[in-house]
Design a protein around this motif. Structure first.
Motif, PDB file in Angstrom:
ATOM      1  N   LEU A  85       6.851 -46.923  -1.260  1.00  0.00           N
ATOM      2  CA  LEU A  85       6.569 -47.308  -2.747  1.00  0.00           C
ATOM      3  C   LEU A  85       7.278 -48.681  -2.963  1.00  0.00           C
ATOM      4  CD1 LEU A  85       5.414 -46.309  -5.515  1.00  0.00           C
ATOM      5  CD2 LEU A  85       7.612 -45.328  -6.028  1.00  0.00           C
ATOM      6  N   GLU A  86       6.533 -49.624  -2.966  1.00  0.00           N
ATOM      7  CA  GLU A  86       6.812 -51.033  -3.284  1.00  0.00           C
ATOM      8  C   GLU A  86       6.544 -51.512  -4.629  1.00  0.00           C
ATOM      9  OE1 GLU A  86       5.913 -53.476   0.677  1.00  0.00           O
ATOM     10  OE2 GLU A  86       4.228 -52.245   0.186  1.00  0.00           O
ATOM     11  N   ASN A  87       5.583 -50.999  -5.272  1.00  0.00           N
ATOM     12  CA  ASN A  87       5.382 -51.268  -6.843  1.00  0.00           C
ATOM     13  C   ASN A  87       4.804 -49.871  -7.609  1.00  0.00           C
ATOM     14  OD1 ASN A  87       4.149 -52.002  -9.031  1.00  0.00           O
ATOM     15  ND2 ASN A  87       3.450 -53.913  -8.246  1.00  0.00           N
ATOM     16  N   PRO A  88       5.801 -49.723  -8.718  1.00  0.00           N
ATOM     17  CA  PRO A  88       5.631 -48.334  -9.317  1.00  0.00           C
ATOM     18  C   PRO A  88       4.497 -48.342  -9.944  1.00  0.00           C
ATOM     19  CG  PRO A  88       7.588 -49.382  -9.749  1.00  0.00           C
ATOM     20  CD  PRO A  88       7.128 -50.464  -9.157  1.00  0.00           C
ATOM     21  N   ASP A  89       3.510 -49.273 -10.172  1.00  0.00           N
ATOM     22  CA  ASP A  89       2.257 -49.552 -10.563  1.00  0.00           C
ATOM     23  C   ASP A  89       1.065 -49.256  -9.557  1.00  0.00           C
ATOM     24  OD1 ASP A  89       3.234 -49.572 -13.297  1.00  0.00           O
ATOM     25  OD2 ASP A  89       3.344 -51.865 -13.059  1.00  0.00           O
ATOM     26  N   MET A  90       1.417 -49.154  -8.381  1.00  0.00           N
ATOM     27  CA  MET A  90       0.558 -48.951  -7.069  1.00  0.00           C
ATOM     28  C   MET A  90       0.769 -47.942  -6.467  1.00  0.00           C
ATOM     29  SD  MET A  90      -1.413 -51.887  -7.309  1.00  0.00           S
ATOM     30  CE  MET A  90      -2.183 -52.188  -5.663  1.00  0.00           C
ATOM     31  N   PRO A  91      -0.051 -47.175  -5.622  1.00  0.00           N
ATOM     32  CA  PRO A  91       0.219 -46.106  -4.933  1.00  0.00           C
ATOM     33  C   PRO A  91       1.208 -46.791  -3.475  1.00  0.00           C
ATOM     34  CG  PRO A  91      -2.006 -46.814  -4.543  1.00  0.00           C
ATOM     35  CD  PRO A  91      -1.730 -47.581  -5.784  1.00  0.00           C
ATOM     36  N   PRO A  92       1.855 -45.652  -2.990  1.00  0.00           N
ATOM     37  CA  PRO A  92       2.444 -46.039  -1.925  1.00  0.00           C
ATOM     38  C   PRO A  92       1.678 -46.682  -0.754  1.00  0.00           C
ATOM     39  CG  PRO A  92       3.031 -44.021  -2.483  1.00  0.00           C
ATOM     40  CD  PRO A  92       2.046 -44.363  -3.169  1.00  0.00           C
ATOM     41  N   ARG A  93       2.338 -47.827   0.044  1.00  0.00           N
ATOM     42  CA  ARG A  93       1.761 -48.280   1.260  1.00  0.00           C
ATOM     43  C   ARG A  93       2.092 -47.677   2.270  1.00  0.00           C
ATOM     44  NH1 ARG A  93       0.557 -54.638   2.514  1.00  0.00           N
ATOM     45  NH2 ARG A  93      -0.231 -54.456   4.695  1.00  0.00           N
ATOM     46  N   GLU A  94       0.975 -47.374   3.452  1.00  0.00           N
ATOM     47  CA  GLU A  94       1.617 -46.720   4.831  1.00  0.00           C
ATOM     48  C   GLU A  94       1.643 -47.702   5.824  1.00  0.00           C
ATOM     49  OE1 GLU A  94      -1.205 -43.827   5.794  1.00  0.00           O
ATOM     50  OE2 GLU A  94      -0.556 -42.251   4.334  1.00  0.00           O
ATOM     51  N   TYR A  95       2.849 -47.481   6.553  1.00  0.00           N
ATOM     52  CA  TYR A  95       3.007 -48.323   7.837  1.00  0.00           C
ATOM     53  C   TYR A  95       2.969 -47.521   8.928  1.00  0.00           C
ATOM     54  CZ  TYR A  95       4.490 -51.933   4.438  1.00  0.00           C
ATOM     55  OH  TYR A  95       4.468 -52.994   3.406  1.00  0.00           O
ATOM     56  N   HIS A  96       2.372 -47.797   9.899  1.00  0.00           N
ATOM     57  CA  HIS A  96       2.165 -47.263  11.176  1.00  0.00           C
ATOM     58  C   HIS A  96       2.907 -47.790  12.366  1.00  0.00           C
ATOM     59  CE1 HIS A  96      -0.945 -44.114   9.616  1.00  0.00           C
ATOM     60  NE2 HIS A  96      -1.126 -45.053   8.821  1.00  0.00           N
ATOM     61  N   TRP A  97       3.825 -47.136  12.972  1.00  0.00           N
ATOM     62  CA  TRP A  97       4.700 -47.655  14.110  1.00  0.00           C
ATOM     63  C   TRP A  97       3.722 -48.031  15.275  1.00  0.00           C
ATOM     64  CZ3 TRP A  97       9.023 -49.480  12.826  1.00  0.00           C
ATOM     65  CH2 TRP A  97       9.889 -48.543  11.809  1.00  0.00           C
ATOM     66  N   LYS A  98       2.797 -47.732  15.564  1.00  0.00           N
ATOM     67  CA  LYS A  98       1.704 -48.119  16.489  1.00  0.00           C
ATOM     68  C   LYS A  98       1.054 -49.580  16.174  1.00  0.00           C
ATOM     69  CE  LYS A  98      -2.465 -45.752  14.926  1.00  0.00           C
ATOM     70  NZ  LYS A  98      -3.286 -44.642  14.991  1.00  0.00           N
ATOM     71  N   GLU A  99       1.073 -49.925  14.831  1.00  0.00           N
ATOM     72  CA  GLU A  99       0.629 -51.072  14.560  1.00  0.00           C
ATOM     73  C   GLU A  99       1.797 -52.240  14.312  1.00  0.00           C
ATOM     74  OE1 GLU A  99      -1.350 -50.429  10.748  1.00  0.00           O
ATOM     75  OE2 GLU A  99      -3.035 -49.271  11.944  1.00  0.00           O
ATOM     76  N   LEU A 100       2.922 -51.966  14.956  1.00  0.00           N
ATOM     77  CA  LEU A 100       4.031 -52.758  14.606  1.00  0.00           C
ATOM     78  C   LEU A 100       3.893 -53.935  15.594  1.00  0.00           C
ATOM     79  CD1 LEU A 100       6.812 -53.628  13.205  1.00  0.00           C
ATOM     80  CD2 LEU A 100       7.946 -52.159  15.153  1.00  0.00           C
ATOM     81  N   GLU A 101       3.771 -55.285  15.508  1.00  0.00           N
ATOM     82  CA  GLU A 101       3.658 -56.371  16.209  1.00  0.00           C
ATOM     83  C   GLU A 101       4.950 -57.014  16.732  1.00  0.00           C
ATOM     84  OE1 GLU A 101       0.462 -59.066  15.425  1.00  0.00           O
ATOM     85  OE2 GLU A 101      -0.952 -57.454  15.897  1.00  0.00           O
ATOM     86  N   ALA A 102       5.774 -57.258  15.757  1.00  0.00           N
ATOM     87  CA  ALA A 102       7.059 -57.450  16.128  1.00  0.00           C
ATOM     88  C   ALA A 102       8.329 -57.246  15.125  1.00  0.00           C
ATOM     89  CB  ALA A 102       6.978 -59.366  15.939  1.00  0.00           C
ATOM     90  N   ALA A 103       9.415 -57.476  15.682  1.00  0.00           N
ATOM     91  CA  ALA A 103      10.535 -56.949  14.731  1.00  0.00           C
ATOM     92  C   ALA A 103      11.586 -58.189  14.831  1.00  0.00           C
ATOM     93  CB  ALA A 103      10.869 -55.565  14.904  1.00  0.00           C
TER      94      ALA A 103
END
Length: 210
Positions: A102-120
């Motif tokens: 939940l990055e913004n209380p006025d927006m729905p939570p955003r999903e992050y999928h580990w299979k789509e991680l490109e770099a860290a």
């Protein structure tokens, strides 16, 4: 891990204990100056720098409006811990293969999928009296998610990162932590197998992230 409540960093320690530490440190410095003739020069300056530095850092923390001292077992401490735990549960939810944030209380939570991680990338920033470790996670849709030790459920996020990206060095956290006050931007994972220089150029451009 640093925890923040009402925009103030929490130090889980009694304020009176820190005050006693400041008094002790400066009394030791005063005593060293008073009895300087009985010390060797190197021992004298060691005492001045060490105890004077410790006292100065503790005094800064006491006077800083951005820092809050809380005794862990106090009523206030229990209330803050309950609020922080509730906030953490609301802000980040984990599911199989990823998490929602939940990055913004006025927006729905955003999903992050580990299979789509490109770099860290891991690095740390100088917070004057301490350092804070950060993670920059780059995803397939070109989004960059920046997390830090102050992020709720930080340790769980690290565990999930290692689980889904086993190529991440197991000791990266300790390696970045020292020496203090040095950024040490470090490539932890790159899905394309690029070198650190290549990945920095791709994600941060030139020059690299300071």
């Amino acid at each position: 891990m640093q925890e923040v409540y009402n925009n103030r960093r929490i130090i889980w320690e009694s304020k009176s204990k820190t005050i006693r530490s400041v008094i002790f440190s400066f009394l030791f410095v005063a005593g060293a100056v008073w009895t300087r003739a009985s010390y060797s020069p190197w021992l004298f300056w060691f005492n001045i720098v060490f105890f004077g530095g410790c006292g100065a850092v503790a005094l800064y923390q006491l006077l800083s409006p951005r820092i809050m001292f809380v005794a862990p077992g106090s009523k206030l401490g229990r209330e803050i811990r309950k609020a922080l735990d509730a906030e953490a549960m609301e802000q980040i939810q984990f599911f199989e293969g990823g998490f929602s944030l939940l990055e913004n209380p006025d927006m729905p939570p955003r999903e992050y999928h580990w299979k789509e991680l490109e770099a860290a990338f891991g690095y740390k920033t100088d917070c004057y009296t301490t350092d804070e470790i950060y993670l920059d996670l780059f995803w397939a849709d070109a989004a960059c998610l920046t997390l830090s030790e102050s992020t709720p459920q930080w340790l769980t996020i690290l565990a999930e990162l290692h689980k889904h990206a086993p190529a991440v060095p197991p000791n990266w956290y300790a390696d970045i932590a020292v020496p203090v006050f040095e950024t040490k931007l470090t490539l932890l994972f790159d899905a394309k197998g690029r070198s650190q220089t290549e990945a920095e150029r791709a994600y941060y451009g030139a020059p690299a992230k300071p």
